[in-house]
Design a protein around this motif. Structure first.
Motif, PDB file in Angstrom:
ATOM      1  N   SER A  11      36.168 -15.045 -11.088  1.00  0.00           N
ATOM      2  CA  SER A  11      35.151 -15.089 -10.037  1.00  0.00           C
ATOM      3  C   SER A  11      35.010 -16.480  -9.403  1.00  0.00           C
ATOM      4  CB  SER A  11      33.792 -14.655 -10.580  1.00  0.00           C
ATOM      5  OG  SER A  11      33.296 -15.606 -11.499  1.00  0.00           O
ATOM      6  N   CYS A  12      35.466 -17.522 -10.105  1.00  0.00           N
ATOM      7  CA  CYS A  12      35.309 -18.886  -9.574  1.00  0.00           C
ATOM      8  C   CYS A  12      36.622 -19.664  -9.609  1.00  0.00           C
ATOM      9  CB  CYS A  12      34.260 -19.659 -10.365  1.00  0.00           C
ATOM     10  SG  CYS A  12      32.587 -19.079 -10.142  1.00  0.00           S
ATOM     11  N   ARG A  13      36.936 -20.226 -10.780  1.00  0.00           N
ATOM     12  CA  ARG A  13      38.059 -21.162 -10.887  1.00  0.00           C
ATOM     13  C   ARG A  13      39.393 -20.568 -10.478  1.00  0.00           C
ATOM     14  NH1 ARG A  13      36.459 -22.175 -16.919  1.00  0.00           N
ATOM     15  NH2 ARG A  13      36.100 -19.976 -16.534  1.00  0.00           N
ATOM     16  N   SER A  14      39.733 -19.410 -10.998  1.00  0.00           N
ATOM     17  CA  SER A  14      41.041 -18.832 -10.679  1.00  0.00           C
ATOM     18  C   SER A  14      41.123 -18.428  -9.210  1.00  0.00           C
ATOM     19  CB  SER A  14      41.360 -17.650 -11.597  1.00  0.00           C
ATOM     20  OG  SER A  14      40.320 -16.698 -11.578  1.00  0.00           O
ATOM     21  N   ILE A  15      40.007 -17.990  -8.634  1.00  0.00           N
ATOM     22  CA  ILE A  15      39.971 -17.660  -7.204  1.00  0.00           C
ATOM     23  C   ILE A  15      40.116 -18.933  -6.369  1.00  0.00           C
ATOM     24  CG2 ILE A  15      38.485 -16.817  -5.332  1.00  0.00           C
ATOM     25  CD1 ILE A  15      39.426 -14.457  -6.929  1.00  0.00           C
ATOM     26  N   LEU A  16      39.393 -19.993  -6.749  1.00  0.00           N
ATOM     27  CA  LEU A  16      39.529 -21.268  -6.040  1.00  0.00           C
ATOM     28  C   LEU A  16      40.983 -21.743  -6.073  1.00  0.00           C
ATOM     29  CD1 LEU A  16      36.355 -23.186  -7.315  1.00  0.00           C
ATOM     30  CD2 LEU A  16      36.741 -22.304  -4.994  1.00  0.00           C
ATOM     31  N   ALA A  17      41.614 -21.628  -7.236  1.00  0.00           N
ATOM     32  CA  ALA A  17      43.002 -22.077  -7.372  1.00  0.00           C
ATOM     33  C   ALA A  17      43.942 -21.206  -6.537  1.00  0.00           C
ATOM     34  CB  ALA A  17      43.417 -22.051  -8.842  1.00  0.00           C
ATOM     35  N   GLU A  18      43.767 -19.895  -6.601  1.00  0.00           N
ATOM     36  CA  GLU A  18      44.634 -18.982  -5.843  1.00  0.00           C
ATOM     37  C   GLU A  18      44.550 -19.268  -4.344  1.00  0.00           C
ATOM     38  OE1 GLU A  18      45.163 -14.153  -5.086  1.00  0.00           O
ATOM     39  OE2 GLU A  18      43.280 -14.907  -5.917  1.00  0.00           O
ATOM     40  N   ALA A  19      43.350 -19.327  -3.817  1.00  0.00           N
ATOM     41  CA  ALA A  19      43.180 -19.526  -2.382  1.00  0.00           C
ATOM     42  C   ALA A  19      43.691 -20.899  -1.946  1.00  0.00           C
ATOM     43  CB  ALA A  19      41.711 -19.356  -2.004  1.00  0.00           C
ATOM     44  N   THR A  20      43.397 -21.922  -2.734  1.00  0.00           N
ATOM     45  CA  THR A  20      43.838 -23.277  -2.403  1.00  0.00           C
ATOM     46  C   THR A  20      45.355 -23.376  -2.455  1.00  0.00           C
ATOM     47  OG1 THR A  20      41.763 -24.167  -3.258  1.00  0.00           O
ATOM     48  CG2 THR A  20      43.598 -25.721  -3.009  1.00  0.00           C
ATOM     49  N   ILE A  47      33.241 -18.794  -2.373  1.00  0.00           N
ATOM     50  CA  ILE A  47      33.595 -18.413  -1.007  1.00  0.00           C
ATOM     51  C   ILE A  47      33.087 -19.464  -0.012  1.00  0.00           C
ATOM     52  CG2 ILE A  47      33.195 -16.686   0.812  1.00  0.00           C
ATOM     53  CD1 ILE A  47      35.128 -15.720  -1.347  1.00  0.00           C
ATOM     54  N   ALA A  48      31.845 -19.885  -0.186  1.00  0.00           N
ATOM     55  CA  ALA A  48      31.258 -20.881   0.716  1.00  0.00           C
ATOM     56  C   ALA A  48      32.034 -22.195   0.655  1.00  0.00           C
ATOM     57  CB  ALA A  48      29.785 -21.108   0.361  1.00  0.00           C
ATOM     58  N   LEU A  49      32.410 -22.626  -0.541  1.00  0.00           N
ATOM     59  CA  LEU A  49      33.159 -23.872  -0.697  1.00  0.00           C
ATOM     60  C   LEU A  49      34.519 -23.774  -0.011  1.00  0.00           C
ATOM     61  CD1 LEU A  49      33.393 -26.004  -3.877  1.00  0.00           C
ATOM     62  CD2 LEU A  49      35.412 -25.534  -2.547  1.00  0.00           C
ATOM     63  N   LEU A  50      35.229 -22.685  -0.230  1.00  0.00           N
ATOM     64  CA  LEU A  50      36.542 -22.507   0.400  1.00  0.00           C
ATOM     65  C   LEU A  50      36.415 -22.531   1.922  1.00  0.00           C
ATOM     66  CD1 LEU A  50      38.000 -19.777  -1.961  1.00  0.00           C
ATOM     67  CD2 LEU A  50      38.856 -22.129  -1.718  1.00  0.00           C
ATOM     68  N   LYS A  51      35.417 -21.867   2.448  1.00  0.00           N
ATOM     69  CA  LYS A  51      35.206 -21.859   3.903  1.00  0.00           C
ATOM     70  C   LYS A  51      34.933 -23.272   4.419  1.00  0.00           C
ATOM     71  CE  LYS A  51      33.761 -17.095   4.542  1.00  0.00           C
ATOM     72  NZ  LYS A  51      32.680 -16.172   4.912  1.00  0.00           N
ATOM     73  N   ARG A  52      34.121 -24.037   3.689  1.00  0.00           N
ATOM     74  CA  ARG A  52      33.842 -25.427   4.094  1.00  0.00           C
ATOM     75  C   ARG A  52      35.116 -26.260   4.118  1.00  0.00           C
ATOM     76  NH1 ARG A  52      29.495 -24.994   0.689  1.00  0.00           N
ATOM     77  NH2 ARG A  52      30.467 -26.270  -0.922  1.00  0.00           N
ATOM     78  N   GLU A  53      36.040 -25.942   3.212  1.00  0.00           N
ATOM     79  CA  GLU A  53      37.308 -26.676   3.128  1.00  0.00           C
ATOM     80  C   GLU A  53      38.352 -26.161   4.127  1.00  0.00           C
ATOM     81  OE1 GLU A  53      38.050 -29.396   1.277  1.00  0.00           O
ATOM     82  OE2 GLU A  53      35.954 -29.425   0.647  1.00  0.00           O
ATOM     83  N   GLY A  54      37.982 -25.142   4.891  1.00  0.00           N
ATOM     84  CA  GLY A  54      38.905 -24.592   5.887  1.00  0.00           C
ATOM     85  C   GLY A  54      39.964 -23.684   5.293  1.00  0.00           C
TER      86      GLY A  54
END
Length: 156
Positions: A11-20, A47-54
């Motif tokens: 829900s957090c770390r692995s999703i952040l890593a995948e999207a990044t 989701i909000a963090l990823l969007k902020r990072e573009g």
């Protein structure tokens, strides 16, 4: 090359890593993420963090490692052993590495302290992903060198 970022809840770390990873990697590399016990939803702060990072967030969802679209070449666990989490053990003939990151979903405190935990997790993962993506083609095609590099990156 297919990379699987694995944790418990997905829900957090692995999703952040995948999207990044997918935002930064060349077309010849693809990341996916999964959990051994997925929560069923991506944390809204992720989701909000990823969007902020573009970074695009469409299509990312919490899923089980039982439903992977392809067999990964590399499995990277992102659970934090220091926090007493048990990392799931992916069975299969793949390269494995551990890039432990504290779970920002478990952060407590003020809103800004919780947000800082998400930002820190993202920053650590992005730094490690960038290090991976800067590896030479020679290293990427030599399993022994790649295994060593993956382990070293996990300590950045």
């Amino acid at each position: 090359m297919n990379i699987l970022f694995l944790c418990t809840g997905n829900s957090c770390r692995s999703i952040l890593a995948e999207a990044t990873f997918n935002a930064l990697a060349p077309d010849s590399m693809q990341a996916m993420s999964a959990g051994s016990q997925p929560t069923g939803e991506v944390h809204p702060r992720s989701i909000a963090l990823l969007k902020r990072e573009g970074i695009a967030t469409e299509g990312y969802y919490s899923k089980s490692w039982d439903n992977l679209p392809v067999t990964p070449d590399i499995v990277i666990t992102v659970c934090s052993n220091a926090a007493g989490e048990t990392c799931p053990a992916y069975l299969g003939n793949v390269l494995r590495a551990h890039w432990g990151v504290d779970d920002p979903a478990k952060a407590t405190g003020t809103d800004s302290e919780i947000e800082a935990a998400f930002t820190q997790a993202y920053s650590i993962l992005r730094t490690r992903i960038e290090a991976f993506l800067s590896l030479s083609p020679d290293c990427l095609h030599d399993k022994e060198k790649l295994q060593q590099a993956l382990q070293l990156i996990g300590h950045i």
